[in-house]
Design an enzyme around this catalytic site. Structure first.
Site, short mmCIF file in Angstrom:
data_model
loop_
_atom_site.label_atom_id
_atom_site.label_comp_id
_atom_site.label_asym_id
_atom_site.label_seq_id
_atom_site.Cartn_x
_atom_site.Cartn_y
_atom_site.Cartn_z
N HIS A 1 -0.98 -0.18 5.75
CA HIS A 1 -1.31 -0.14 4.33
C HIS A 1 -2.08 1.14 4.02
O HIS A 1 -2.93 1.58 4.79
CB HIS A 1 -2.17 -1.35 3.97
CG HIS A 1 -2.41 -1.49 2.50
ND1 HIS A 1 -1.52 -2.11 1.66
CD2 HIS A 1 -3.43 -1.06 1.71
CE1 HIS A 1 -1.98 -2.08 0.43
NE2 HIS A 1 -3.13 -1.44 0.43
N SER B 1 -0.59 0.07 -3.86
CA SER B 1 -1.40 -1.11 -3.62
C SER B 1 -1.70 -1.83 -4.94
O SER B 1 -0.79 -2.25 -5.65
CB SER B 1 -2.66 -0.72 -2.86
OG SER B 1 -3.37 -1.84 -2.40
N ASP C 1 1.17 -4.03 7.67
CA ASP C 1 0.36 -4.25 6.48
C ASP C 1 0.28 -5.75 6.21
O ASP C 1 1.30 -6.43 6.14
CB ASP C 1 1.02 -3.54 5.30
CG ASP C 1 0.24 -3.66 4.00
OD1 ASP C 1 -0.81 -4.33 3.97
OD2 ASP C 1 0.69 -3.06 3.00
#
Length: 355
Positions: A317, A193, A287
């Site tokens: 995610h 991320s 996501d």
């Protein structure tokens, strides 16, 4: 709390498929993809346990660290050692300082030379720590047979851009110039991320400054294009863990008012992507950040950079946080570990822009 929750989730995931489907609800299909049943079940239970009001940033940080217990997995032989990484003065730092770090070493490497991954945690540039990334780092060390150095960086909003990126680039540069201290043969950089964004941009910054950079980048569901709208940010805005509204809050934390939102977080428009080392870029089908991660992989390919791109269609995610519970998430993390092992084994020594 999280230990009991983990045991409950494992018990539910062990139920027969019809029972899990009854608990999770009807299958969710969007954009010609079907949400993984076990992920759907986990999300539903976590949704039922969520507080009624938005938690404070302090509470979110505490919960992020504690939630690492959900991803707990067996990694026999991996030892962990706390240390610090020195960094020079820079943005928001008047004098040289140090960053907290943790070195994970699998038994198979012993005291000998081995590949090393410098890892940065996720959390929207505002959450996360060594504690939150420990399960993923342990699995990567164990499965890839490499050392993993997890490095903390300054968080927004207390330390907005470019503090976190400056820390990441300085930490990577320190490891590359002191590789003997870490018994590192080759050095990769990676993260998930926001941490994946820092890994990518740190590797790019060093290369474009004609400095030695990483041999390989491992980027799991990266942040790649702040401020965008439409596409996956609309398709998966609600109901799949990370919300588009959350992303927008994190972007406001990280990026000072009036700053061009694309330049600090994205590589999609830079003209010198060709200086990047080989990359592994993974995305999750459900996501909000999916599209920008895949566009980045495409841009790297067009620039001639070797790229392995994976979309895990049924996942969300942050799937690495489910790896201790959800078989599909575990397989995705193992895929990343395999890529890391290969990337470090085949990678030439870290190169500079002129190499």
């Amino acid at each position: 709390m999280f230990g009991a929750l983990r045991r409950l989730l494992r018990a539910l995931i062990a139920l027969p498929t019809p029972a899990r489907r009854a608990l999770a609800g009807p299958a969710v299909t969007r954009d010609r993809q079907t949400l993984d049943l076990d992920v759907q079940l986990v999300l539903r239970l976590l949704g039922l346990l969520a507080p009624g009001e938005e938690p404070s940033l302090v509470d979110q940080r505490r919960a992020t660290d504690r939630a690492a217990g959900l991803a707990e997995s067996l990694t026999p032989g991996v030892t962990a050692r706390a240390l610090t990484v020195p960094v020079p003065a820079g943005p928001g730092r008047d004098v040289p300082g140090t960053l907290p770090a943790c070195l994970y070493e699998p038994a198979e490497v012993g005291d000998g030379p081995a590949g090393l991954l410098v890892h940065f945690h996720g959390g929207g540039f505002a959450l996360g720590s060594i504690a939150s990334s420990a399960p993923l780092c342990r699995v990567l060390a164990h499965q890839a047979g490499v050392r993993v150095l997890s490095v903390e960086y300054r968080l927004a909003p207390e330390n907005p851009f470019p503090a976190g990126l400056a820390d990441a680039a300085s930490a990577l540069h320190h490891v590359l110039t002191h590789r003997d201290d870490f018994r590192a043969t080759t050095v990769a950089v990676g993260g998930d991320s926001a941490g994946a964004n820092l890994a990518l941009t740190a590797a790019h910054q060093l290369a474009r400054r004609d400095l030695e950079t990483a041999s390989f980048v491992l980027a799991l569901y990266p942040v790649a294009d702040a401020g965008r709208t439409g596409g996956s940010r609309d398709l998966f805005a609600e109901g799949f863990g990370l919300r588009t509204a959350d992303i927008e809050v994190f972007e406001r934390y990280y990026l000072p008012d009036g700053l061009d939102v694309i330049r600090p977080t994205g590589l999609l428009e830079v003209e010198d992507l060709a200086v990047m080392p080989p990359c592994y870029v993974s995305t999750a089908g459900f996501d909000p950040l999916r599209d920008e991660g895949e566009e980045l992989a495409d841009a790297l390919r067009r620039a001639g950079v070797p790229v392995v791109a994976r979309r895990f269609r049924g996942l969300v995610h942050g799937y690495a946080g489910f790896a201790g519970l959800v078989p599909a998430a575990r397989d995705a993390v193992l895929d990343a570990a395999s890529a890391l092992r290969t990337g470090l084994a085949l990678g030439a020594p870290a190169r500079s822009l002129r190499a």
